[in-house]
Design an enzyme around this catalytic site. Structure first.
Site, PDB file in Angstrom:
ATOM      1  N   LEU A  28       6.341   2.089  -7.985  1.00  0.00           N
ATOM      2  CA  LEU A  28       4.931   2.164  -8.375  1.00  0.00           C
ATOM      3  C   LEU A  28       4.624   1.242  -9.546  1.00  0.00           C
ATOM      4  CD1 LEU A  28       4.234   6.012  -8.077  1.00  0.00           C
ATOM      5  CD2 LEU A  28       4.077   4.230  -6.323  1.00  0.00           C
ATOM      6  N   HIS A  29       3.474   0.576  -9.463  1.00  0.00           N
ATOM      7  CA  HIS A  29       3.003  -0.306 -10.538  1.00  0.00           C
ATOM      8  C   HIS A  29       1.570   0.082 -10.878  1.00  0.00           C
ATOM      9  CE1 HIS A  29       0.951  -2.284  -7.272  1.00  0.00           C
ATOM     10  NE2 HIS A  29       2.086  -2.627  -6.686  1.00  0.00           N
ATOM     11  N   HIS A  32      -0.847   0.877  -7.975  1.00  0.00           N
ATOM     12  CA  HIS A  32      -0.724   2.241  -7.433  1.00  0.00           C
ATOM     13  C   HIS A  32      -1.353   3.254  -8.396  1.00  0.00           C
ATOM     14  CE1 HIS A  32       3.011   0.303  -5.584  1.00  0.00           C
ATOM     15  NE2 HIS A  32       2.350   0.691  -4.525  1.00  0.00           N
ATOM     16  N   GLY A 145      -5.431   0.396  -0.971  1.00  0.00           N
ATOM     17  CA  GLY A 145      -5.770  -0.793  -1.742  1.00  0.00           C
ATOM     18  C   GLY A 145      -6.280  -1.919  -0.855  1.00  0.00           C
ATOM     19  N   ASP A 148      -3.864  -4.848   0.666  1.00  0.00           N
ATOM     20  CA  ASP A 148      -3.415  -4.920   2.061  1.00  0.00           C
ATOM     21  C   ASP A 148      -4.661  -4.788   2.938  1.00  0.00           C
ATOM     22  OD1 ASP A 148      -0.275  -4.699   1.771  1.00  0.00           O
ATOM     23  OD2 ASP A 148      -1.176  -3.319   0.342  1.00  0.00           O
ATOM     24  N   SER A 186       2.349  -6.338  -7.002  1.00  0.00           N
ATOM     25  CA  SER A 186       3.041  -5.970  -5.767  1.00  0.00           C
ATOM     26  C   SER A 186       4.472  -5.573  -6.108  1.00  0.00           C
ATOM     27  CB  SER A 186       3.069  -7.159  -4.804  1.00  0.00           C
ATOM     28  OG  SER A 186       3.996  -6.928  -3.762  1.00  0.00           O
TER      29      SER A 186
HETATM   30  P1  AMP Z   1       2.703  -0.044  -0.941  1.00  0.00           P
HETATM   31  O1  AMP Z   1       3.509   0.825  -1.828  1.00  0.00           O
HETATM   32  O2  AMP Z   1       2.900  -1.500  -1.155  1.00  0.00           O
HETATM   33  O3  AMP Z   1       2.789   0.369   0.510  1.00  0.00           O
HETATM   34  O4  AMP Z   1       1.185   0.213  -1.368  1.00  0.00           O
HETATM   35  C1  AMP Z   1       0.647   1.500  -1.399  1.00  0.00           C
HETATM   36  C2  AMP Z   1      -0.840   1.394  -1.600  1.00  0.00           C
HETATM   37  O5  AMP Z   1      -1.105   0.733  -2.835  1.00  0.00           O
HETATM   38  C3  AMP Z   1      -1.550   0.590  -0.504  1.00  0.00           C
HETATM   39  O6  AMP Z   1      -2.795   1.184  -0.201  1.00  0.00           O
HETATM   40  C4  AMP Z   1      -1.716  -0.754  -1.163  1.00  0.00           C
HETATM   41  O7  AMP Z   1      -2.795  -1.503  -0.638  1.00  0.00           O
HETATM   42  C5  AMP Z   1      -1.992  -0.346  -2.593  1.00  0.00           C
HETATM   43  N1  AMP Z   1      -1.703  -1.446  -3.509  1.00  0.00           N
HETATM   44  C6  AMP Z   1      -0.580  -2.188  -3.592  1.00  0.00           C
HETATM   45  N2  AMP Z   1      -0.706  -3.150  -4.521  1.00  0.00           N
HETATM   46  C7  AMP Z   1      -1.953  -3.008  -5.051  1.00  0.00           C
HETATM   47  C8  AMP Z   1      -2.703  -3.709  -6.062  1.00  0.00           C
HETATM   48  N3  AMP Z   1      -2.201  -4.758  -6.706  1.00  0.00           N
HETATM   49  N4  AMP Z   1      -3.959  -3.278  -6.328  1.00  0.00           N
HETATM   50  C9  AMP Z   1      -4.487  -2.217  -5.671  1.00  0.00           C
HETATM   51  N5  AMP Z   1      -3.840  -1.530  -4.711  1.00  0.00           N
HETATM   52  C10 AMP Z   1      -2.596  -1.912  -4.407  1.00  0.00           C
END
Ligand code: AMP
Length: 280
Positions: A28-29, A32, A145, A148, A186
């Site tokens: 998580l960043h 998230h 987010g 994606d 990311s």
């Molecule tokens: P992930 O863990 O990469 O599958 O992402 C989980 C959720 O966080 C998804 O809905 C992504 O679109 C969202 N997300 C990832 N990176 C970002 C970001 N930089 N800004 C906003 N939402 C994000």
């Protein structure tokens, strides 16, 4: 915050309550965390799932090396306002012998020739896991987010198509969080070397520069030039209808510029609104 490792623990923690749900693959960043904070505004318990879903990775992709750090993720989710972290094992999400009803792929997952062309099995896996998680969590709202962007459109489509399966579910879009220099946050940025991190700014430069171009075709051409100048390998650099993600010839409807490009083994995606209504 409660950490639920099984469907039964999740059900116990929810105790019949509805929720606001943020599905993630962990690592998580701040992006998230922003989604989790947004979810907390709905006045319902916030559930964050942390699950690296094997079915959305092709055999040659980064499933095994995808960063996993559940203890740290728990802290980030808790601080952002989550009440429940759901971190199941693969067998819990896909129990042996149990058939999970998986939505059929909507056109936006098959036709645009964007992620669908370069990761042909990806959205089938995304739809499968999201449907399973929605069935388990039964949220009233789920926050995704714009980072994606095609995934967001795919999930909106399956929820629309399966209105009887999740009748009260609202899909909420959240804008992309960026580093100060514009690079979209990311989990995969952690793979970048120091030099690649500098090159990676090309995605945001390309998306920003494309804004000034009068037509989608010219915007695409400029994005490709910027990416190539910075040494990135391009999967696509496209301007599309923001709803269908199909090609457009002019800016007569809301449009989106979308990029996927590679730096060595690291594949990055980003996107931004573009077009007449976006110009100052
Ligand atoms: P992930 O863990 O990469 O599958 O992402 C989980 C959720 O966080 C998804 O809905 C992504 O679109 C969202 N997300 C990832 N990176 C970002 C970001 N930089 N800004 C906003 N939402 C994000």
């Amino acid at each position: 915050m409660i950490v639920a490792r099984t469907a039964a623990e999740l059900a116990q923690a929810l105790n019949g309550r509805s929720s606001a749900f943020v599905p993630t693959m962990g690592a998580l960043h701040a992006g998230h965390a922003a989604l989790i904070r947004h979810a907390a505004q709905f006045g319902q318990p916030v559930v964050v799932s942390v699950f690296v879903n094997p079915t959305q990775f092709a055999p040659n992709e980064d499933f095994t090396r995808y960063p996993r750090m559940l203890d740290r993720d728990g802290k980030v989710a808790d601080e952002a306002g989550a009440q429940i972290a759901f971190a199941p094992e693969v067998e819990e999400v896909y129990p042996k012998g149990q058939v999970i009803p998986t939505p059929s792929l909507p056109p936006v997952a098959r036709q645009p020739q964007l992620e669908d062309a370069f990761r042909p099995t990806h959205f089938a896996g995304v739809c499968q896991v999201v449907a399973r998680l929605f069935d388990l969590v039964k949220p009233a709202a789920a926050i995704f987010g714009e980072k994606d962007f095609q995934q967001l459109r795919v999930i909106e489509a399956i929820v629309n198509d399966q209105a009887r399966r999740w009748p009260d579910l609202k899909i909420i879009a959240h804008p992309t969080l960026r580093e100060i220099d514009g690079l979209a946050l990311s989990s995969r940025n952690a793979y970048l070397t120091a030099d690649q991190r500098k090159q990676a700014i090309a995605l945001w430069k390309a998306l920003s520069a494309a804004q000034a171009e009068p037509t989608p075709r010219q915007a695409e051409h400029l994005m490709r030039n910027v990416l190539q100048q910075h040494g990135l390998e391009i999967d696509y650099a496209a301007v599309r209808d923001a709803r269908t993600l199909l090609p457009i010839e002019e800016y007569s409807q809301p449009a989106r510029a979308l990029i996927a490009a590679r730096l060595g083994r690291v594949r990055l995606i980003d996107n931004a609104a573009i077009g007449a209504e976006n110009r100052s």
